[in-house]
Design an enzyme around this catalytic site. Structure first.
Site, PDB file in Angstrom:
ATOM      1  N   SER A   1     -10.462  11.047 -75.938  1.00  0.00           N
ATOM      2  CA  SER A   1     -10.379   9.719 -76.560  1.00  0.00           C
ATOM      3  C   SER A   1     -10.774   9.753 -78.036  1.00  0.00           C
ATOM      4  O   SER A   1     -11.533   8.893 -78.509  1.00  0.00           O
ATOM      5  CB  SER A   1     -11.246   8.703 -75.804  1.00  0.00           C
ATOM      6  OG  SER A   1     -10.757   8.508 -74.492  1.00  0.00           O
ATOM      7  N   PRO A   2     -10.256  10.729 -78.817  1.00  0.00           N
ATOM      8  CA  PRO A   2     -10.599  10.794 -80.236  1.00  0.00           C
ATOM      9  C   PRO A   2     -10.008   9.636 -81.038  1.00  0.00           C
ATOM     10  O   PRO A   2     -10.429   9.405 -82.173  1.00  0.00           O
ATOM     11  CB  PRO A   2     -10.013  12.140 -80.672  1.00  0.00           C
ATOM     12  CG  PRO A   2      -8.849  12.340 -79.755  1.00  0.00           C
ATOM     13  CD  PRO A   2      -9.310  11.792 -78.431  1.00  0.00           C
ATOM     14  N   LEU A   3      -9.064   8.915 -80.432  1.00  0.00           N
ATOM     15  CA  LEU A   3      -8.477   7.748 -81.095  1.00  0.00           C
ATOM     16  C   LEU A   3      -9.107   6.450 -80.586  1.00  0.00           C
ATOM     17  O   LEU A   3      -8.576   5.372 -80.814  1.00  0.00           O
ATOM     18  CB  LEU A   3      -6.958   7.720 -80.877  1.00  0.00           C
ATOM     19  CG  LEU A   3      -6.203   8.937 -81.421  1.00  0.00           C
ATOM     20  CD1 LEU A   3      -4.723   8.846 -81.082  1.00  0.00           C
ATOM     21  CD2 LEU A   3      -6.393   9.059 -82.928  1.00  0.00           C
TER      22      LEU A   3
ATOM     23  N   GLY B   1      -4.083  -4.762 -80.433  1.00  0.00           N
ATOM     24  CA  GLY B   1      -4.529  -6.047 -80.948  1.00  0.00           C
ATOM     25  C   GLY B   1      -5.382  -6.829 -79.965  1.00  0.00           C
ATOM     26  O   GLY B   1      -5.574  -6.428 -78.806  1.00  0.00           O
TER      27      GLY B   1
ATOM     28  N   HIS C   1     -15.581  17.565 -63.520  1.00  0.00           N
ATOM     29  CA  HIS C   1     -15.200  16.340 -64.221  1.00  0.00           C
ATOM     30  C   HIS C   1     -16.376  15.375 -64.418  1.00  0.00           C
ATOM     31  O   HIS C   1     -16.507  14.739 -65.462  1.00  0.00           O
ATOM     32  CB  HIS C   1     -14.087  15.653 -63.420  1.00  0.00           C
ATOM     33  CG  HIS C   1     -13.214  14.750 -64.215  1.00  0.00           C
ATOM     34  ND1 HIS C   1     -11.960  14.386 -63.794  1.00  0.00           N
ATOM     35  CD2 HIS C   1     -13.393  14.126 -65.397  1.00  0.00           C
ATOM     36  CE1 HIS C   1     -11.404  13.588 -64.679  1.00  0.00           C
ATOM     37  NE2 HIS C   1     -12.266  13.399 -65.661  1.00  0.00           N
TER      38      HIS C   1
ATOM     39  N   TYR D   1      -6.230  12.279 -62.204  1.00  0.00           N
ATOM     40  CA  TYR D   1      -5.166  11.575 -62.912  1.00  0.00           C
ATOM     41  C   TYR D   1      -3.951  11.352 -62.001  1.00  0.00           C
ATOM     42  O   TYR D   1      -3.123  12.229 -61.807  1.00  0.00           O
ATOM     43  CB  TYR D   1      -4.742  12.352 -64.151  1.00  0.00           C
ATOM     44  CG  TYR D   1      -5.854  12.617 -65.150  1.00  0.00           C
ATOM     45  CD1 TYR D   1      -7.028  11.877 -65.133  1.00  0.00           C
ATOM     46  CD2 TYR D   1      -5.727  13.617 -66.104  1.00  0.00           C
ATOM     47  CE1 TYR D   1      -8.045  12.122 -66.045  1.00  0.00           C
ATOM     48  CE2 TYR D   1      -6.737  13.872 -67.019  1.00  0.00           C
ATOM     49  CZ  TYR D   1      -7.896  13.121 -66.982  1.00  0.00           C
ATOM     50  OH  TYR D   1      -8.896  13.379 -67.884  1.00  0.00           O
TER      51      TYR D   1
ATOM     52  N   ARG E   1      -9.442   5.209 -77.617  1.00  0.00           N
ATOM     53  CA  ARG E   1      -8.603   4.511 -76.636  1.00  0.00           C
ATOM     54  C   ARG E   1      -7.645   3.538 -77.322  1.00  0.00           C
ATOM     55  O   ARG E   1      -7.462   2.409 -76.891  1.00  0.00           O
ATOM     56  CB  ARG E   1      -9.463   3.813 -75.583  1.00  0.00           C
ATOM     57  CG  ARG E   1     -10.431   4.772 -74.872  1.00  0.00           C
ATOM     58  CD  ARG E   1     -11.221   4.080 -73.776  1.00  0.00           C
ATOM     59  NE  ARG E   1     -12.295   4.931 -73.277  1.00  0.00           N
ATOM     60  CZ  ARG E   1     -12.153   5.848 -72.321  1.00  0.00           C
ATOM     61  NH1 ARG E   1     -10.976   6.033 -71.771  1.00  0.00           N
ATOM     62  NH2 ARG E   1     -13.173   6.578 -71.913  1.00  0.00           N
TER      63      ARG E   1
ATOM     64  N   PHE F   1      -7.899   2.113 -80.287  1.00  0.00           N
ATOM     65  CA  PHE F   1      -8.492   1.262 -81.316  1.00  0.00           C
ATOM     66  C   PHE F   1      -8.261   1.816 -82.709  1.00  0.00           C
ATOM     67  O   PHE F   1      -7.864   1.086 -83.632  1.00  0.00           O
ATOM     68  CB  PHE F   1      -9.995   1.107 -81.044  1.00  0.00           C
ATOM     69  CG  PHE F   1     -10.759   0.471 -82.178  1.00  0.00           C
ATOM     70  CD1 PHE F   1     -10.611  -0.873 -82.472  1.00  0.00           C
ATOM     71  CD2 PHE F   1     -11.632   1.225 -82.961  1.00  0.00           C
ATOM     72  CE1 PHE F   1     -11.306  -1.465 -83.518  1.00  0.00           C
ATOM     73  CE2 PHE F   1     -12.336   0.649 -84.005  1.00  0.00           C
ATOM     74  CZ  PHE F   1     -12.172  -0.701 -84.287  1.00  0.00           C
TER      75      PHE F   1
END
Length: 334
Positions: A202-204, A214, A123, A55, A206, A208
């Site tokens: 990424s539970p959301l 949008g 990783h 990162y 990314r 979306f």
């Protein structure tokens, strides 16, 4: 915030993924604002901070070292090695050589300004190095007191079992959300069986599942936004995927929470061994995500969510062919 276990450690059930402010979506924060974000997370009850050498080429780690190392006893620190910024124009460098793992750990300890890392992951899989050799390197680091436990990221159930036979794996980290269900093929159950924590990144989805990304956002991505090469974010596919949000948002309204809170509550409902690590660059979203730990969903709501958004209904693969080559996680049949 509610807590769950990773190994013998108690961590906030929702942790902070520390990629976004330094890497990944082309909208990173300056150093001062990154420090403020990390310090605010501690005050909000986040006790699980997840970073990686990849990162920002160590930038995320160094900011953590600057921002919160003076409160080292207040949080569980996870980092990763084995995936590095590429050399000579290559997008990435994957290296699981035991010597590189040990050197990377020394470098991470220095950047993180700490004597020990609570959880150190491989990783990505290095197809040229047996996973048993990698596990042995982590076992050595544990014996030396440089890390307390080790984990694997984006690995298959078979690989987890092979590593676990050499030295117990504390955690498996993989992408998991309503629209990425690969862990349900094998690894979610394997982790439960072996007493391994499952850490959902990424539970959301990314962004979306927040309803705040949008079609124009994916048509005109920021420079450095990794989503622009991911098939399900291709504009023609994303336009189809956005249609799934109508039913999803209606359920969030019924439950009385935001779409982001509902997405996190769903992930946590998948098992007591599951924790989530959403990332953000926004203090407001940091607060919102923390509330997801307190949202309770019934089995009936969970079943309806499964019907509204699932692997079969999402258009497009989660990774490009190039990205997929580095992934060991099980795939659904075509």
């Amino acid at each position: 915030m509610k807590h769950r276990k990773i190994g013998s450690a108690s961590v906030s059930s929702i942790g902070l993924g520390c990629m976004n402010y330094a890497h990944g979506y082309g909208n990173g924060l300056n150093r001062e604002d990154s420090v403020k974000l990390l310090q605010a997370a501690l005050e909000l009850g986040y006790t699980h901070f997840d970073t990686a050498t990849m990162y920002g080429g160590g930038l995320s780690e160094s900011i953590i070292g600057e921002a919160i190392s003076d409160r080292r006893d207040d949080y569980f620190l996870a980092s990763k090695c084995g995936l590095y910024p590429g050399k000579n124009g290559a997008p990435r460098d994957i290296d699981g050589d035991p010597k590189r793992i040990k050197q990377a750990c020394e470098d991470s300890l220095r950047r993180l300004n700490t004597d020990v890392i609570d959880l150190y992951y491989l990783h990505r899989i290095d197809w040229t190095v047996p996973i048993e050799d990698c596990a042995g390197a982590f076992a050595d680091l544990i014996k030396e007191g440089k890390i307390k436990a080790y984990g694997l990221s984006e690995m298959s159930a078979e690989t987890v079992r092979r590593a676990h036979a050499i030295h117990p794996v504390a955690a498996l980290q993989s992408e998991y959300s309503l629209w990425t269900r690969n862990p349900e093929i094998a690894t979610l159950e394997t982790c439960c069986e072996l007493g391994i924590a499952f850490v959902a990144f990424s539970p959301l989805a990314r962004k979306f599942l927040t309803g705040k990304l949008g079609l124009e956002d994916v048509r005109n991505p920021n420079d450095g936004d990794m989503r622009k090469v991911m098939p399900r974010f291709a504009p023609e596919n994303y336009a189809q995927n956005l249609k799934l949000l109508a039913g999803y948002n209606a359920i969030a309204e019924e439950v009385g929470c935001s779409p982001a809170e509902l997405a996190l509550a769903w992930v946590l409902s998948r098992g007591e061994h599951v924790v989530a690590i959403p990332g953000t660059t926004s203090l407001d979203h940091l607060v919102e995500n923390a509330r997801g730990a307190d949202v309770e969903i019934t089995p009936e709501i969970a079943a309806r969510l499964d019907e509204v958004i699932n692997h079969a209904r999402v258009v497009g693969h989660r990774y490009s062919k190039g990205q997929q080559a580095d992934i060991d996680t099980e795939e659904f049949a075509a």
